[in-house]
Design an enzyme around this catalytic site. Structure first.
Site, PDB file in Angstrom:
ATOM      1  N   LEU A  49      -3.619 -26.106   1.963  1.00  0.00           N
ATOM      2  CA  LEU A  49      -3.858 -27.366   2.654  1.00  0.00           C
ATOM      3  C   LEU A  49      -5.049 -28.099   2.038  1.00  0.00           C
ATOM      4  O   LEU A  49      -5.032 -29.322   1.885  1.00  0.00           O
ATOM      5  CB  LEU A  49      -4.107 -27.102   4.136  1.00  0.00           C
ATOM      6  CG  LEU A  49      -4.036 -28.291   5.091  1.00  0.00           C
ATOM      7  CD1 LEU A  49      -2.632 -28.890   5.097  1.00  0.00           C
ATOM      8  CD2 LEU A  49      -4.426 -27.845   6.497  1.00  0.00           C
ATOM      9  N   GLY A  50      -6.100 -27.335   1.698  1.00  0.00           N
ATOM     10  CA  GLY A  50      -7.263 -27.933   1.051  1.00  0.00           C
ATOM     11  C   GLY A  50      -8.421 -28.217   1.992  1.00  0.00           C
ATOM     12  O   GLY A  50      -9.183 -29.156   1.778  1.00  0.00           O
ATOM     13  N   GLY A  82       3.522   6.840   8.061  1.00  0.00           N
ATOM     14  CA  GLY A  82       4.895   6.965   7.576  1.00  0.00           C
ATOM     15  C   GLY A  82       5.774   5.812   8.029  1.00  0.00           C
ATOM     16  O   GLY A  82       6.815   5.541   7.437  1.00  0.00           O
ATOM     17  N   SER A 105       4.768   2.730   7.921  1.00  0.00           N
ATOM     18  CA  SER A 105       4.419   1.554   7.117  1.00  0.00           C
ATOM     19  C   SER A 105       5.587   1.138   6.233  1.00  0.00           C
ATOM     20  O   SER A 105       6.164   1.958   5.522  1.00  0.00           O
ATOM     21  CB  SER A 105       3.202   1.862   6.236  1.00  0.00           C
ATOM     22  OG  SER A 105       2.041   1.992   7.012  1.00  0.00           O
ATOM     23  N   ASP A 136       0.340  -7.674   1.607  1.00  0.00           N
ATOM     24  CA  ASP A 136       0.742  -6.260   1.686  1.00  0.00           C
ATOM     25  C   ASP A 136       2.266  -6.112   1.690  1.00  0.00           C
ATOM     26  O   ASP A 136       2.826  -5.295   2.421  1.00  0.00           O
ATOM     27  CB  ASP A 136       0.144  -5.591   2.930  1.00  0.00           C
ATOM     28  CG  ASP A 136       0.138  -4.064   2.800  1.00  0.00           C
ATOM     29  OD1 ASP A 136       0.342  -3.562   1.678  1.00  0.00           O
ATOM     30  OD2 ASP A 136      -0.052  -3.376   3.819  1.00  0.00           O
ATOM     31  N   HIS A 153       0.814  -1.221   0.000  1.00  0.00           N
ATOM     32  CA  HIS A 153       0.000   0.000   0.000  1.00  0.00           C
ATOM     33  C   HIS A 153       0.846   1.268   0.000  1.00  0.00           C
ATOM     34  O   HIS A 153       0.352   2.345  -0.335  1.00  0.00           O
ATOM     35  CB  HIS A 153      -0.986  -0.003   1.181  1.00  0.00           C
ATOM     36  CG  HIS A 153      -0.373   0.298   2.515  1.00  0.00           C
ATOM     37  ND1 HIS A 153      -0.034  -0.687   3.432  1.00  0.00           N
ATOM     38  CD2 HIS A 153      -0.059   1.473   3.113  1.00  0.00           C
ATOM     39  CE1 HIS A 153       0.465  -0.116   4.522  1.00  0.00           C
ATOM     40  NE2 HIS A 153       0.457   1.186   4.344  1.00  0.00           N
TER      41      HIS A 153
END
Length: 463
Positions: free
Chosen positions: A279-280, A222, A224, A150, A120
């Site tokens: 994993l399913g 800031g 991030s 992210d 982002h």
């Protein structure tokens, strides 16, 4: 001589009385009481706490700060807002095409200039500028991104080796452990704040599979993309989010664990996109009405609500009703702990899954596979990879089968058809389909090429 002896005796007696009084009234004995005839093995001690404040002043942050501060950079994101077509039509100029600047942080992870940050922070960037702690600036290129975690990977070209941070093992981070958050809040230069690990495997969104490290180190706008490090200076997380009505720090913040960030970076470098091992199984939320009706809302673990066909879980023998208690060496008490561990794995990896099945403990070796089903963005179509039977039936090895359709598209008879092209872009599997659908907008035209059961081809245009 006799007077001297008397004085000596009086002084000796006075000293004995003084010493006895001190022992009786002032000195507190330091010893441990052990009860021999009691059943509880508790110990009670009157030993005093550390004179340095129970250990808080014994922690040295300076080494970690010195190792980290020069490896954290300032990221400036320049974007240009799109032209306003109404302003252009009525007034003859491209209104709204003004530059916007966003800022964040990043962490140098190699001496040749690879930098990890949040997706982002650099999203929709027209240009990116990296400023080191010594105020040198460089233009950066985007190597790859992964919106779901992210995480984004950048690269700058440098003449000399840069200071960088090594990835630590975030699985070894402990609740209560001291950590430092390093970043560039409020457009300031590198800033260090301290706190502790408040929680692990924290999820802050019901719509996404997330597993964050929560900390009370101060993180503000800031920060991030900045570093979360332990007292050794090892990178254990990438600071990514705060939950606050004001948008500023209110006592807790969240970081992507380093094991997940490292796996994303490795995938972007090797494959160009993230390889997700599935994993399913589908899990039942323990706070759902269904869980309460089934009296399993107090389960400590992940309740398996379903097992996908042709998945690693099905092949290994997992069944509906199993309760996953451990995966690998990580104990599992909630779904985010399971997804956090799996986020650091790839398709083809084999993991050991320990389950409770009707009170009996069983262990399974499960091979992780690529995701077989997806709900596509924008249109909301549910699609799955083609099975061997599907490939024979539709006479194609590429494409995805539409298994469920939202109500607004029911009239197009899309269900059970195979989608092979989106705007002339080939679809190989559900990951391709998801990536292509993420690029379309609700306001543009999208063409979809489909195959029917008899191999007939049709093309639909949605607007």
């Amino acid at each position: 001589m006799r007077r001297t002896a008397q004085l000596f005796f009086v002084a000796l007696l006075a000293g004995g009385v003084t010493l006895g009084a001190y022992k009786l009234f002032f000195e507190k004995e330091q010893f441990t009481f052990v009860a021999q005839n009691e059943t509880t093995p508790f110990l009670t001690t009157s030993m005093p706490t550390s004179p340095k404040g129970a250990g808080i002043n014994e922690v040295d942050f300076t080494v970690a700060a010195e190792k980290t501060i020069n490896a954290v950079v300032h990221v400036k994101n320049m974007t240009v807002s799109p032209a306003n077509p109404l302003a252009e039509f009525f007034y003859g100029f491209k209104g709204g095409q003004t530059p916007q600047i966003g800022t964040g942080s990043g962490v140098i992870i190699s001496p040749d200039g690879y930098i990890v940050t949040n997706n982002h922070v650099i999203d929709k960037a027209n240009s990116l500028e990296i400023t080191l702690n010594n105020n040198k600036s460089y233009e950066a290129e985007i190597v790859g991104t992964d919106p779901s975690s992210d995480i984004a990977l950048l690269k700058i070209e440098v003449e000399n080796p840069l200071p960088y941070l090594a990835f630590g093992d975030s699985d070894n981070a402990k609740i209560g452990e001291w950590v430092l958050a390093v970043g560039n809040p409020f457009n300031l230069t590198s800033t260090v704040t301290a706190g502790i690990v408040s929680a692990k495997a924290r999820s802050i969104s019901t719509n996404r599979d997330q597993s964050f490290i929560q900390t009370d180190a101060a993180v503000n706008p800031g920060n991030s993309g900045g570093a979360l490090v332990n007292t050794n200076g090892d990178l254990i997380g990438i600071n990514t989010a705060i939950t606050s009505q004001t948008g500023s720090y209110v006592g807790y913040s969240f970081a992507v664990p380093s094991n997940i960030a490292k796996k994303v970076v490795d995938d972007l470098l090797e494959f160009g996109k993230v390889q997700k091992g599935i994993l399913g199984i589908s899990a039942l939320s323990l706070d759902s009405p269904q869980a309460k009706e089934m009296n399993i809302d107090q389960v400590n673990g992940v309740y398996v609500a379903g097992v996908e066909d042709e998945s690693g879980a099905e092949e290994a023998g997992l069944k509906e009703g199993d309760i996953i208690k451990q995966v690998g060496n990580i104990k599992v008490s909630k779904f985010s702990e399971l997804t956090g561990y799996l986020s650091s794995k790839r398709p083809g990896d084999v993991v050991e899954v320990l389950v409770d099945r009707g009170g009996e403990t069983k262990t399974f070796e499960v091979e992780l596979k690529k995701r077989q089903t997806e709900i596509l963005p924008v249109m909301g179509l549910q699609v799955k990879n083609l099975s061997k039977e599907d490939q024979k039936k539709y006479k194609t090895k590429k494409g995805v089968k539409i298994t469920n359709v939202p109500e607004r598209y029911r009239g197009y008879e899309l269900e059970d058809k195979v989608m092979i092209l989106i705007d002339d872009n080939e679809i190989r599997d559900v990951e391709d389909a998801k990536e292509l659908f993420q690029k379309i907008t609700r306001y543009g035209r999208t063409s979809i090429t489909l195959l029917g059961e008899n191999g007939e081809r049709e093309r639909l245009i949605f607007q």
